[in-house]
Design an enzyme around this catalytic site. Structure first.
Site, PDB file in Angstrom:
ATOM      1  CG  ASP A 102      -0.128  -0.160   2.781  1.00 43.84           C
ATOM      2  OD1 ASP A 102       0.686  -0.181   2.458  1.00 43.84           O
ATOM      3  OD2 ASP A 102      -1.543  -0.422   3.535  1.00 43.84           O
ATOM      4  CG  ASP A 105       6.246   5.282   6.318  1.00 46.02           C
ATOM      5  OD1 ASP A 105       5.956   6.482   6.328  1.00 46.02           O
ATOM      6  OD2 ASP A 105       6.411   5.485   7.674  1.00 46.02           O
ATOM      7  CG  PHE A 154      -1.362   8.493   9.116  1.00 45.43           C
ATOM      8  CD1 PHE A 154       0.393   7.316   9.205  1.00 45.43           C
ATOM      9  CD2 PHE A 154      -1.998   8.316   9.183  1.00 45.43           C
ATOM     10  CE1 PHE A 154       0.247   6.723  10.065  1.00 45.43           C
ATOM     11  CE2 PHE A 154      -2.419   6.650  10.004  1.00 45.43           C
ATOM     12  CZ  PHE A 154      -1.555   5.698   9.573  1.00 45.43           C
ATOM     13  NE  ARG A 167      -6.875  -2.101   7.004  1.00 44.63           N
ATOM     14  CZ  ARG A 167      -5.539  -2.261   7.360  1.00 44.63           C
ATOM     15  NH1 ARG A 167      -4.777  -1.876   6.202  1.00 44.63           N
ATOM     16  NH2 ARG A 167      -5.084  -2.896   8.742  1.00 44.63           N
TER      17      ARG A 167
HETATM   18  P1  IMP Z   1       6.956   1.033   6.734  1.00 49.26           P
HETATM   19  O1  IMP Z   1       8.301  -0.327   6.869  1.00 49.26           O
HETATM   20  O2  IMP Z   1       7.502   1.723   7.772  1.00 49.26           O
HETATM   21  O3  IMP Z   1       7.726   0.760   5.736  1.00 49.26           O
HETATM   22  O4  IMP Z   1       5.591   0.951   6.967  1.00 49.26           O
HETATM   23  C1  IMP Z   1       4.734   0.426   6.059  1.00 49.26           C
HETATM   24  C2  IMP Z   1       3.885   0.252   6.586  1.00 49.26           C
HETATM   25  O5  IMP Z   1       3.029   1.409   7.818  1.00 49.26           O
HETATM   26  C3  IMP Z   1       3.011   0.145   5.184  1.00 49.26           C
HETATM   27  O6  IMP Z   1       2.208  -1.143   4.874  1.00 49.26           O
HETATM   28  C4  IMP Z   1       0.863   0.763   6.610  1.00 49.26           C
HETATM   29  O7  IMP Z   1       0.696  -0.245   6.866  1.00 49.26           O
HETATM   30  C5  IMP Z   1       2.121   1.432   7.474  1.00 49.26           C
HETATM   31  N1  IMP Z   1       1.905   2.896   7.418  1.00 49.26           N
HETATM   32  C6  IMP Z   1       2.921   3.937   6.537  1.00 49.26           C
HETATM   33  N2  IMP Z   1       2.532   5.034   6.798  1.00 49.26           N
HETATM   34  C7  IMP Z   1       1.181   4.597   6.355  1.00 49.26           C
HETATM   35  C8  IMP Z   1       0.344   6.184   6.404  1.00 49.26           C
HETATM   36  O8  IMP Z   1       0.653   7.359   6.057  1.00 49.26           O
HETATM   37  N3  IMP Z   1      -1.004   6.149   6.680  1.00 49.26           N
HETATM   38  C9  IMP Z   1      -1.242   5.036   7.353  1.00 49.26           C
HETATM   39  N4  IMP Z   1      -0.696   3.339   7.067  1.00 49.26           N
HETATM   40  C10 IMP Z   1       0.703   3.870   7.215  1.00 49.26           C
HETATM   41 MG    MG Z   2      -1.623  -0.532   8.292  1.00 47.80          MG
END
Ligand code: IMP
Ligand code: MG
Length: 183
Positions: A102, A105, A154, A167
């Site tokens: 999705d 980040d 966010f 969602r």
């Molecule tokens: P990462 O390991 O920090 O890249 O985390 C990725 C996961 O964090 C994504 O698959 C989302 O589930 C969640 N995430 C990161 N940023 C957001 C956001 O802005 N809104 C909602 N979920 C997020």
């Molecule tokens: Mg999540």
């Protein structure tokens, strides 16, 4: 206005914009994976809507599978830990795998997952993310296919949650601070 809409500060991607970016990515993948043994791996739960739309935008044969991993708990920041909750149902050896996410980040979740899956000897493994927040990257990882960049805010909707909610919004929007500050 519904209860959910009142928590949204601004809409970043409406349904039309989302449909355009999904088609663009689907076209790229259809061209790049002609004649390959394509397997789309949806990283649940956030990529459910993107996966459903993306697979219909891909015009070549492909298989699908799902994984559930968790990195966030219920907050808005990464914990830096990745937990496999549901593993793949098939052996990916020899497949050209695309991990469908999705949002990318910090990248901690996907870089850990990619490493783990590489040891299972797929023919190749690439990353496709609906949204990308490059400013927040910690892990050394970039997506091979990106729907769109998003600002460092966010966002929720189109599969993305805050505390498992929002969602089901058909668009992507920025969550009002007051809707998560009192956690
Ligand atoms: P990462 O390991 O920090 O890249 O985390 C990725 C996961 O964090 C994504 O698959 C989302 O589930 C969640 N995430 C990161 N940023 C957001 C956001 O802005 N809104 C909602 N979920 C997020
Ligand atoms: Mg999540």
């Amino acid at each position: 206005m519904t209860g959910m809409d009142s928590c949204i500060e601004k809409v970043l991607f409406d349904e039309n914009k989302i449909s355009e970016l999904v088609k663009k990515v689907g076209k790229q993948i259809s061209e790049d994976y002609k004649g390959k043994k394509l397997l789309l791996v949806s990283v649940l739960k956030g990529s459910i809507l993107f996966m459903a739309d993306l697979m219909r935008a891909i015009e070549i044969p492909c298989e699908i599978d799902f994984m559930v991993v968790s990195s966030y708990g219920s907050g808005t920041r990464t914990s830096g830990k990745v937990r496999i909750i549901k593993d793949l149902g098939i052996d990916i050896k020899g497949y050209d795998v695309i991990l469908v996410e999705d949002i990318l980040d910090s990248g901690v979740t996907l870089s850990t997952l990619k490493q783990m899956l590489e040891s299972r000897e797929p023919a190749s493994i690439k990353i496709c993310t609906c949204f990308d927040k490059p400013e927040r990257r910690i892990a050394d990882i970039t997506a091979d296919y990106i729907g769109s960049r998003v600002p460092d805010e966010f966002v929720v909707g189109y599969g993305l949650d805050y505390d498992e909610k929002f969602r089901n919004l058909p668009y992507v929007g920025v969550l009002k601070r007051e809707c998560y500050c009192n956690e």
